[in-house]
Design an enzyme around this catalytic site. Sequence first.
Site, PDB file in Angstrom:
ATOM      1  N   LYS A  15      50.334  36.842  42.228  1.00 57.15           N
ATOM      2  CA  LYS A  15      50.390  38.377  41.687  1.00 57.15           C
ATOM      3  C   LYS A  15      51.313  38.932  42.320  1.00 57.15           C
ATOM      4  CE  LYS A  15      45.175  38.774  41.636  1.00 57.15           C
ATOM      5  NZ  LYS A  15      43.985  39.548  42.234  1.00 57.15           N
TER       6      LYS A  15
ATOM      7  N   ARG B 223      42.412  57.049  44.378  1.00 58.24           N
ATOM      8  CA  ARG B 223      42.394  58.059  43.698  1.00 58.24           C
ATOM      9  C   ARG B 223      41.221  58.263  42.676  1.00 58.24           C
ATOM     10  NH1 ARG B 223      42.712  55.097  38.860  1.00 58.24           N
ATOM     11  NH2 ARG B 223      44.192  53.482  38.927  1.00 58.24           N
TER      12      ARG B 223
ATOM     13  N   LYS C 139      49.299  45.229  47.678  1.00 57.52           N
ATOM     14  CA  LYS C 139      48.184  44.325  47.562  1.00 57.52           C
ATOM     15  C   LYS C 139      47.862  43.231  48.742  1.00 57.52           C
ATOM     16  CE  LYS C 139      47.143  46.422  43.749  1.00 57.52           C
ATOM     17  NZ  LYS C 139      48.241  47.381  43.673  1.00 57.52           N
TER      18      LYS C 139
ATOM     19  N   LYS D 287      43.422  31.831  44.829  1.00 55.84           N
ATOM     20  CA  LYS D 287      42.453  30.983  44.136  1.00 55.84           C
ATOM     21  C   LYS D 287      42.061  31.835  42.706  1.00 55.84           C
ATOM     22  CE  LYS D 287      39.452  27.627  43.079  1.00 55.84           C
ATOM     23  NZ  LYS D 287      40.167  26.225  42.575  1.00 55.84           N
TER      24      LYS D 287
ATOM     25  N   GLU E 132      41.297  44.877  44.961  1.00 52.70           N
ATOM     26  CA  GLU E 132      42.360  45.857  45.354  1.00 52.70           C
ATOM     27  C   GLU E 132      41.371  47.286  45.487  1.00 52.70           C
ATOM     28  OE1 GLU E 132      45.052  46.585  42.071  1.00 52.70           O
ATOM     29  OE2 GLU E 132      43.527  47.054  40.716  1.00 52.70           O
TER      30      GLU E 132
END
Length: 445
Positions: free
Chosen positions: A158, A292, A116, A201, A288
């Site tokens: 994250k 797929r 990410k 943020k 992100e």
Amino acid sequence: MLKRVLIANRGEIALRIIRSCKELGIETVAVYSNADKESLHVAFAGEAICIGPHQAGESYLNIKNIISAAEIADVDGIHPGYGFLAENADFARICEDCGFKFIGPKSEHIELMGNKAKAKETMKNLGVPVVPGSDGVVDNMDDALKIAKDIGFPVIIKASAGGGGKGMRVAHNEMSFLAQFEMAKIESEKSFGSGDVYIEKFIESPRHIEIQVFGDSYGNVVHFYERECSIQRRHQKLIEEAPSPFLTERMRHKMGEISVEAIRKLGYENAGTIEYIVDKAGNFYFMEMNTRIQVEHPVTEMITGVDLVKLQLLVASKKEIPFKQKDIEIRGHAIECRINAEDPETFMPSPGTINAYYTPGGFGVRVDSAAYQEYTVLPYYDSMIAKLIVHGKDRFEAISKMKVALNEFIIDGVKTTIPLHKRIMEHHKFMEGDVSTDFLEKYFK
């Protein structure tokens, strides 16, 4: 053109891929765990091979067994569907090294977008707006706190290798940040084998809007407009619709154009989805990219009239995308409800045997499912039983059609999310299109 394809997945997506393969005259080979012997994807494939016991790690995630099955069946392509190994760069690379066409993007793009922090930096360099945050992974607590203060609270921590809402923590002040930072690292390590985290943020009450993109090996790139995916629980989507009731034509054009240009510069091939968070002012930021086919791809198919799985197979067969951007139009409105075997209030899984099963029908109603009466919803895999999709001339008609379809849908023997979907469809905020990712927390406590 591909002649024989192995589907490295199960359930409704395996069945979905089998149908598109058959329409193109491609032979199909299913794989299954011993728990899935009676599944519909096994029954409808041209051939089926058992690849291990019920544990996903020993069957659907077992690369060695899947490649062995592909060699035994003498296939020339492998479609991963979504979930399991669909975004595993090593699996894609091994497929190609063993002479099987991986029906998806290049392994380097899967690897790049799977991280990410690297994905964010790449997209930023390609001109895609990103949420203000750290430049990559942050290890040191002191550095992390300084970055958080510079960004301004609230911030979100994250997992760099994350997904599905795991390893994500929100901090509203310095005190909570100190605790949440360590918790995010621990959860990330436990879930993904990596404690790497980054900081962004936190956009309060955002919308989750994604753009479906497609590229081929000749440099052609198109988008199929957006999907609104803001109705979620625990960062997992529940309802998707297309087009978004929020976007203006100007915003829609801008998001599509920026997404296509980024994909073109990357040299990306096959299906992909660029996911954005959108604030109340209409500013959008890269979140992100999923490398797929998405669970929610049917709503895009319904409004554009394009079979995206069939297009995946064509592009993987070295065919050009058979149309230009100007040929892709939005026609009407589509909504998808994910029908999960879960308690509609607690979201606890509800595995068991379906005693009665009746699916709705009628004009503009579609059900993607591998369930049937006496089918057993297994506790080992995802709890989704079906995807209920409707299409109407506008959003009002689509909502009305979904209400009727939900009332017709009968599943007895396990608890499902159908009652929750009925309540959402009746909620005045949803009917007004006033939704955000915290919709359930706000109105369905």
